[in-house]
Scaffold this motif. Sequence first.
Motif, PDB file in Angstrom:
ATOM      1  N   MET A 161       5.969  10.806   0.747  1.00 39.41           N
ATOM      2  CA  MET A 161       4.744  11.580   0.752  1.00 39.41           C
ATOM      3  C   MET A 161       3.543  10.724   0.359  1.00 39.41           C
ATOM      4  O   MET A 161       3.626   9.881  -0.540  1.00 39.41           O
ATOM      5  CB  MET A 161       4.849  12.759  -0.216  1.00 39.41           C
ATOM      6  N   VAL A 162       2.425  10.997   1.011  1.00 38.44           N
ATOM      7  CA  VAL A 162       1.150  10.359   0.673  1.00 38.44           C
ATOM      8  C   VAL A 162       0.138  11.480   0.462  1.00 38.44           C
ATOM      9  O   VAL A 162      -0.205  12.205   1.406  1.00 38.44           O
ATOM     10  CB  VAL A 162       0.666   9.407   1.781  1.00 38.44           C
ATOM     11  N   LEU A 185      -2.177   1.350   5.292  1.00 33.31           N
ATOM     12  CA  LEU A 185      -0.787   1.611   4.949  1.00 33.31           C
ATOM     13  C   LEU A 185       0.174   0.743   5.764  1.00 33.31           C
ATOM     14  O   LEU A 185       1.355   0.616   5.404  1.00 33.31           O
ATOM     15  CB  LEU A 185      -0.448   3.090   5.173  1.00 33.31           C
ATOM     16  N   GLY A 186      -0.300   0.190   6.864  1.00 36.24           N
ATOM     17  CA  GLY A 186       0.565  -0.598   7.728  1.00 36.24           C
ATOM     18  C   GLY A 186       1.545   0.261   8.507  1.00 36.24           C
ATOM     19  O   GLY A 186       2.614  -0.200   8.910  1.00 36.24           O
ATOM     20  N   ALA A 187       1.198   1.524   8.736  1.00 38.33           N
ATOM     21  CA  ALA A 187       2.081   2.463   9.425  1.00 38.33           C
ATOM     22  C   ALA A 187       1.650   2.617  10.872  1.00 38.33           C
ATOM     23  O   ALA A 187       0.494   2.962  11.140  1.00 38.33           O
ATOM     24  CB  ALA A 187       2.043   3.825   8.725  1.00 38.33           C
ATOM     25  N   PRO A 245       5.508   7.724   6.842  1.00 36.51           N
ATOM     26  CA  PRO A 245       4.717   8.406   5.803  1.00 36.51           C
ATOM     27  C   PRO A 245       4.311   9.816   6.236  1.00 36.51           C
ATOM     28  O   PRO A 245       3.943  10.038   7.390  1.00 36.51           O
ATOM     29  CB  PRO A 245       3.486   7.504   5.654  1.00 36.51           C
ATOM     30  N   VAL A 246       4.397  10.745   5.303  1.00 36.14           N
ATOM     31  CA  VAL A 246       3.922  12.114   5.522  1.00 36.14           C
ATOM     32  C   VAL A 246       2.618  12.251   4.737  1.00 36.14           C
ATOM     33  O   VAL A 246       2.634  12.327   3.505  1.00 36.14           O
ATOM     34  CB  VAL A 246       4.953  13.150   5.049  1.00 36.14           C
ATOM     35  N   ALA A 269       0.814  -1.213   0.000  1.00 33.36           N
ATOM     36  CA  ALA A 269       0.000   0.000   0.000  1.00 33.36           C
ATOM     37  C   ALA A 269       0.848   1.264   0.000  1.00 33.36           C
ATOM     38  O   ALA A 269       0.332   2.354  -0.236  1.00 33.36           O
ATOM     39  CB  ALA A 269      -0.926   0.007   1.213  1.00 33.36           C
ATOM     40  N   LEU A 270       2.155   1.126   0.279  1.00 34.25           N
ATOM     41  CA  LEU A 270       3.037   2.285   0.307  1.00 34.25           C
ATOM     42  C   LEU A 270       4.048   2.278  -0.840  1.00 34.25           C
ATOM     43  O   LEU A 270       5.018   3.030  -0.799  1.00 34.25           O
ATOM     44  CB  LEU A 270       3.775   2.352   1.651  1.00 34.25           C
TER      45      LEU A 270
END
Length: 312
Positions: free
Chosen positions: A81-82, A116-118, A52-53, A25-26
């Motif tokens: 960046m997202v 995102l798994g973040a 992730p930002v 996803a990222l």
Amino acid sequence: MRLLRLLFLLLIAFTATPAAARNAALTPGVHEVVINGVRLWYRVAGQPRGTPVVFLHGGPGQGSTTFARFAGPALERSHRMVYLDQRGSGRSEKHWAKRYSLDLLVDDLEKLRRHLGADRMNLIGHSFGTVLGLEYAARYPQHVSHLVLAGAVVDFPEILELGCDRLARVDPQSHAKALERLPKGSPRRCHIFAAPRSFIDGNMYPDPAIMKLVDDTDATDGMFNTGEIFGALAKQGMLEWRFAQPERLTMPVLAIQGAKDYQAAVEPVRAFVTRVPRARLLEYEGRGHFMFVEDPERFARDVTAFLRASRR
């Protein structure tokens, strides 16, 4: 034996890589995911690793295209960046039953984080996106590493009052008409949305050329803001919203305001940063509501320095 050794090395590499880094996803590029019954669009760009930002656009309903075009290239040199288009905005789907609320937008963001798994995200909000960022950070402080507020909205009632005061100073005739349009019994100083469009635009854009840049970019591929989301949120009391949980903001917070941004006036933000222990404010002289369009390199430098200097 060689095959077993190779498998063993691959296993070590995989387990040593953070989940967010190996999550599909990222991966760089365009993604779509269905969250809370709506297909959300987002794009990943920049560095292949790191926290992730996630950019939260304004409007509400504006989409992420303008920020990605102007501030994106400089930020992507240092960050993953997202760019998210919120429900009903940009390239994301509009809900068939017009389901829009601040709580739902916060939940969309939390479900996106899980997708995102973040474990944690850095958030950059602009205008209405700062409202969303503040509410998310207060609800899930453990999942926010840093919070950047650009053109911050922290107190809608005070912003509306300051707008009326300014209208009275710069255009007394229009202020008198805005007073006439005020509903009976309203606590407001005027009906600010009855002010001329030129006044509203001038509040955001000290330079009309910047307004044209933003408008043209927002309208790319017909993705202009329809106002549907703002109308729904206004009916739910958004214009009475003020941020009331400063004690929940345990992460470092940076507010960046244009000194000539009268749409999201700086006065409430100055008071806000005094109530948040790890918050500070940068004011850009001569800049308006879209300071990252007017001065993208400076904006990226300030954000990058903040993220690096105040790591949690």
